[in-house]
Motif scaffolding. Structure first.
Motif, short mmCIF file in Angstrom:
data_model
loop_
_atom_site.label_atom_id
_atom_site.label_comp_id
_atom_site.label_asym_id
_atom_site.label_seq_id
_atom_site.Cartn_x
_atom_site.Cartn_y
_atom_site.Cartn_z
N ASN A 137 12.85 -11.15 15.66
CA ASN A 137 13.14 -10.74 17.03
C ASN A 137 11.97 -9.92 17.57
OD1 ASN A 137 14.10 -9.58 19.40
ND2 ASN A 137 16.13 -9.16 18.56
N PRO A 138 11.28 -10.40 18.62
CA PRO A 138 10.13 -9.66 19.16
C PRO A 138 10.50 -8.35 19.83
CG PRO A 138 10.61 -11.57 20.52
CD PRO A 138 11.51 -11.65 19.33
N PHE A 139 11.80 -8.11 20.09
CA PHE A 139 12.22 -6.86 20.73
C PHE A 139 12.49 -5.74 19.73
CE2 PHE A 139 13.44 -10.19 23.78
CZ PHE A 139 12.64 -9.79 24.84
N ILE A 140 12.38 -6.06 18.44
CA ILE A 140 12.48 -5.04 17.40
C ILE A 140 11.06 -4.76 16.93
CG2 ILE A 140 13.39 -4.51 15.10
CD1 ILE A 140 15.72 -6.42 15.72
N PRO A 141 10.58 -3.52 17.12
CA PRO A 141 9.15 -3.22 16.84
C PRO A 141 8.65 -3.67 15.48
CG PRO A 141 10.18 -1.38 17.96
CD PRO A 141 11.29 -2.36 17.65
N THR A 193 5.79 -6.61 14.86
CA THR A 193 4.58 -6.43 14.05
C THR A 193 4.40 -7.61 13.09
OG1 THR A 193 4.82 -4.04 14.19
CG2 THR A 193 3.42 -4.87 12.43
N LEU A 194 5.49 -8.07 12.50
CA LEU A 194 5.41 -9.24 11.60
C LEU A 194 5.05 -10.50 12.37
CD1 LEU A 194 8.48 -8.74 9.23
CD2 LEU A 194 6.05 -8.55 8.64
N SER A 214 0.81 -1.22 0.00
CA SER A 214 0.00 0.00 0.00
C SER A 214 0.84 1.27 0.00
CB SER A 214 -0.96 0.01 1.19
OG SER A 214 -0.23 -0.01 2.41
N ASP A 215 1.88 1.33 0.83
CA ASP A 215 2.70 2.54 0.91
C ASP A 215 4.19 2.29 0.67
OD1 ASP A 215 3.33 1.19 3.22
OD2 ASP A 215 2.78 2.81 4.57
N LYS A 216 4.54 1.05 0.33
CA LYS A 216 5.92 0.64 0.03
C LYS A 216 6.85 0.77 1.24
CE LYS A 216 5.42 1.22 -4.81
NZ LYS A 216 5.41 2.00 -5.94
N ALA A 217 6.30 0.81 2.44
CA ALA A 217 7.13 0.88 3.64
C ALA A 217 7.88 -0.43 3.81
CB ALA A 217 6.25 1.14 4.87
N VAL A 218 9.15 -0.34 4.18
CA VAL A 218 9.98 -1.53 4.40
C VAL A 218 9.60 -2.13 5.75
CG1 VAL A 218 12.32 -2.40 4.70
CG2 VAL A 218 11.88 -0.62 3.02
N LEU A 219 9.18 -3.39 5.73
CA LEU A 219 8.82 -4.10 6.96
C LEU A 219 9.98 -4.94 7.48
CD1 LEU A 219 5.28 -5.33 5.86
CD2 LEU A 219 5.84 -3.32 7.23
N TYR A 220 10.83 -5.41 6.57
CA TYR A 220 11.97 -6.23 6.97
C TYR A 220 13.01 -6.16 5.87
CZ TYR A 220 14.71 -10.12 8.76
OH TYR A 220 15.73 -10.88 9.26
#
Length: 191
Positions: free
Chosen positions: A142-146, A150-151, A114-120
């Motif tokens: 890693n759950p400590f990296i926001p 989210t993923l 939708s916005d081309k934001a990098v998720l990983y």
């Protein structure tokens, strides 16, 4: 008021709209930028365009050596330990002789469509064995990296796109093709 600034390094004009406040009858102070996001996006777009031009000869050599097809990804949630992995699959197609290549490195990116934001994003070393066969790599999230947390909370990767770009190729004769991630100083730049 909108001003257009030309940047020599980017070889591009970037518009910037300022807000002004009257100080006296013929004096104004700049009090801010009306849309900083638009300005930053214009600068980033110009930067990426000029970087692509700079990397074009090396990119052609890389493209003449290897092609990556069928890049996809999915989340793997484990019952044991509650870990989540991002598993990617891809098919490398070598166009050069495998025995002439020592190492191939790339950069994996998962973006929201939708916005081309990098998720990983992660660097990856590609296997030289079994060209034209599907390869699998996976990354422990890693759950400590926001962004990774989210993923982890997602059940699937709908609305995302995976890409794998080759960033460097090292050949047995010592020749290397490495894409630059920064602009080189211009020959015409003044100190």
């Amino acid at each position: 008021i909108t001003a257009v600034f030309y940047n020599d390094a980017l070889k591009s004009s970037v518009p910037c709209t300022f807000t002004l406040e009257r100080k006296a009858s013929r004096e104004w102070n700049i009090t801010g930028i009306t849309n900083a996001v638009t300005l930053l996006t214009a600068v980033e777009t110009a930067y990426q365009k000029e970087l692509a031009v700079q990397n074009e000869p090396i990119q052609k050599q890389i493209d003449d050596t290897i092609l990556i097809r069928d890049v996809s990804s999915r989340l793997i949630h484990t019952a044991e330990g509650g870990q989540t992995f991002l598993r990617i699959t891809y098919t490398p197609e070598l166009k050069a002789k495998r025995e002439n290549i020592t190492e191939i490195k790339g950069q994996y990116e998962l973006r929201r469509t939708s916005d081309k934001a990098v998720l990983y994003t992660a660097p990856i070393r590609l296997s030289l064995s079994s060209a034209k066969q599907t390869h699998v790599s996976q990354f422990l999230l890693n759950p400590f990296i926001p962004s990774q947390y989210t993923l982890i909370k997602r059940s699937d990767l709908d609305g995302t796109k995976s890409t794998l770009h080759i960033t460097s190729v090292l050949q047995t004769d010592g020749t290397s093709w490495i894409l630059s991630d920064t602009l080189s100083p211009s020959d015409t730049a003044q100190p």
